[in-house]
Design a protein around this motif. Sequence first.
Motif, PDB file in Angstrom:
ATOM      1  N   VAL A  15       6.547  -1.226   7.038  1.00  0.00           N
ATOM      2  CA  VAL A  15       6.644   0.066   6.345  1.00  0.00           C
ATOM      3  C   VAL A  15       8.038   0.665   6.535  1.00  0.00           C
ATOM      4  O   VAL A  15       8.608   1.265   5.618  1.00  0.00           O
ATOM      5  CB  VAL A  15       5.520   1.009   6.829  1.00  0.00           C
TER       6      VAL A  15
ATOM      7  N   ALA B   3       3.501   8.961   7.562  1.00  0.00           N
ATOM      8  CA  ALA B   3       2.770   7.707   7.758  1.00  0.00           C
ATOM      9  C   ALA B   3       2.270   7.663   9.201  1.00  0.00           C
ATOM     10  O   ALA B   3       3.067   7.611  10.139  1.00  0.00           O
ATOM     11  CB  ALA B   3       3.670   6.518   7.469  1.00  0.00           C
TER      12      ALA B   3
ATOM     13  N   ILE C 204      -2.326   3.335   4.305  1.00  0.00           N
ATOM     14  CA  ILE C 204      -1.023   2.654   4.276  1.00  0.00           C
ATOM     15  C   ILE C 204      -1.047   1.381   5.107  1.00  0.00           C
ATOM     16  O   ILE C 204      -0.631   0.315   4.658  1.00  0.00           O
ATOM     17  CB  ILE C 204       0.099   3.584   4.799  1.00  0.00           C
TER      18      ILE C 204
ATOM     19  N   GLN D 286      10.104   3.822   4.323  1.00  0.00           N
ATOM     20  CA  GLN D 286       9.455   5.018   4.857  1.00  0.00           C
ATOM     21  C   GLN D 286      10.165   5.452   6.134  1.00  0.00           C
ATOM     22  O   GLN D 286      10.489   4.629   6.992  1.00  0.00           O
ATOM     23  CB  GLN D 286       7.974   4.741   5.138  1.00  0.00           C
TER      24      GLN D 286
ATOM     25  N   ALA E  93       0.819  -1.212   0.000  1.00  0.00           N
ATOM     26  CA  ALA E  93       0.000   0.000   0.000  1.00  0.00           C
ATOM     27  C   ALA E  93       0.854   1.263   0.000  1.00  0.00           C
ATOM     28  O   ALA E  93       0.484   2.271  -0.609  1.00  0.00           O
ATOM     29  CB  ALA E  93      -0.932  -0.023   1.208  1.00  0.00           C
ATOM     30  N   LEU E  94       2.000   1.208   0.679  1.00  0.00           N
ATOM     31  CA  LEU E  94       2.891   2.375   0.710  1.00  0.00           C
ATOM     32  C   LEU E  94       3.300   2.782  -0.704  1.00  0.00           C
ATOM     33  O   LEU E  94       3.336   3.981  -1.032  1.00  0.00           O
ATOM     34  CB  LEU E  94       4.124   2.074   1.554  1.00  0.00           C
TER      35      LEU E  94
ATOM     36  N   SER F 249      -5.957  10.343   4.596  1.00  0.00           N
ATOM     37  CA  SER F 249      -6.154   9.235   3.656  1.00  0.00           C
ATOM     38  C   SER F 249      -7.225   9.527   2.608  1.00  0.00           C
ATOM     39  O   SER F 249      -7.064   9.193   1.435  1.00  0.00           O
ATOM     40  CB  SER F 249      -6.518   7.952   4.420  1.00  0.00           C
TER      41      SER F 249
ATOM     42  N   ILE G 292       0.409   4.649  -2.382  1.00  0.00           N
ATOM     43  CA  ILE G 292       0.242   6.011  -1.864  1.00  0.00           C
ATOM     44  C   ILE G 292       1.340   6.912  -2.397  1.00  0.00           C
ATOM     45  O   ILE G 292       1.091   8.063  -2.792  1.00  0.00           O
ATOM     46  CB  ILE G 292       0.239   6.006  -0.319  1.00  0.00           C
ATOM     47  N   THR G 293       2.560   6.403  -2.435  1.00  0.00           N
ATOM     48  CA  THR G 293       3.674   7.202  -2.957  1.00  0.00           C
ATOM     49  C   THR G 293       3.444   7.558  -4.422  1.00  0.00           C
ATOM     50  O   THR G 293       3.675   8.713  -4.838  1.00  0.00           O
ATOM     51  CB  THR G 293       4.995   6.434  -2.792  1.00  0.00           C
TER      52      THR G 293
ATOM     53  N   SER H  64       1.136   6.175  12.302  1.00  0.00           N
ATOM     54  CA  SER H  64       1.304   4.825  12.848  1.00  0.00           C
ATOM     55  C   SER H  64       0.647   4.629  14.207  1.00  0.00           C
ATOM     56  O   SER H  64       0.852   3.594  14.846  1.00  0.00           O
ATOM     57  CB  SER H  64       2.801   4.511  12.953  1.00  0.00           C
TER      58      SER H  64
END
Length: 217
Positions: free
Chosen positions: A41, A28, A210, A46, A2-3, A190, A6-7, A30
Motif C-alpha cells: 500500500v 489506511a 484495503i 498511500q 483494493a486501495l 470500512s 476505495i479511493t 494498518s
Amino acid sequence: MALDDITRRIRAAEDAAGRTPGSVTLIAVSKVQPPARVEAVLEAGQRVFGENYVQEAQGKWPGWRARFAGVELHMIGPLQTNKAKAAVSLFDAIHTLDRSSLARKLAQQMDEQNRRPQVFVQVNTGDEPQKAGILADELPGFLRQCAELGLAPEGLMCIPPEAEDPAPHFRLLRRLAEDHGLAGLSMGMSANFETAIAEGATHVRVGSAIFGARSYD
C-alpha cells in the motif's frame, strides 16, 4: 488493487455529497497487518496510516518512514496516559482524546517536546458504558478544559454502536463540531465510510477493505 477501489469510492461519495474533490482524507488502518501488505500500500502511494497501539507503531514505522517520504501517522486506538510521551513523539494526529487526565498529559508532553500533533476528541455518541469517549452533553466543559491546557482540538471522532444505523451518530458528531467551531470529523470505517462522507466526514478510517482480514496469530 483494493486501495484503488476505495479511493474511487471516496471520490464518488464526495461527488454525490457535493463535496470538494480531495476534501476527505483516507486513513489506511494498518494495525496488526503483515508488513508485506502495508508495504504494498505504501508502494502504491498511500501516505496516511492509522495505528491502534503505540508499541506496535514504534516497532515498524520508523523504518518505513526512512524509506517512504511523506508518511503521516494517526493514533486511532485507545491511548494510555503512560504512553502519551511516545504518542506525541511518534504520531502526527491523535484521534482518541477521551478524558481529562489524558488531556493534561498530552498538553504537558507537547510543551516539553515542542511538538503539536493534531488532536481529535472522541465522543461517545451512543452513550455506551463500555466504550471510551466524552458524552455529548459533557463536551462543552471538556473543550473548555482543553483550551485552559493550551490544547486546540482539530475536530471530533466517533465509533457508532455496531448494531445501529451509523448515520444519526455521524449527524450528531457533525452538529457538535459545528456548534464548537471544529473543522475535523473523523468518522466512518470500512463498512460505512460512504455514509460518513455524506454526513460530512473529513477523515475516514479504512482497514480491512484495503488490506484484507486481520490475523491476530
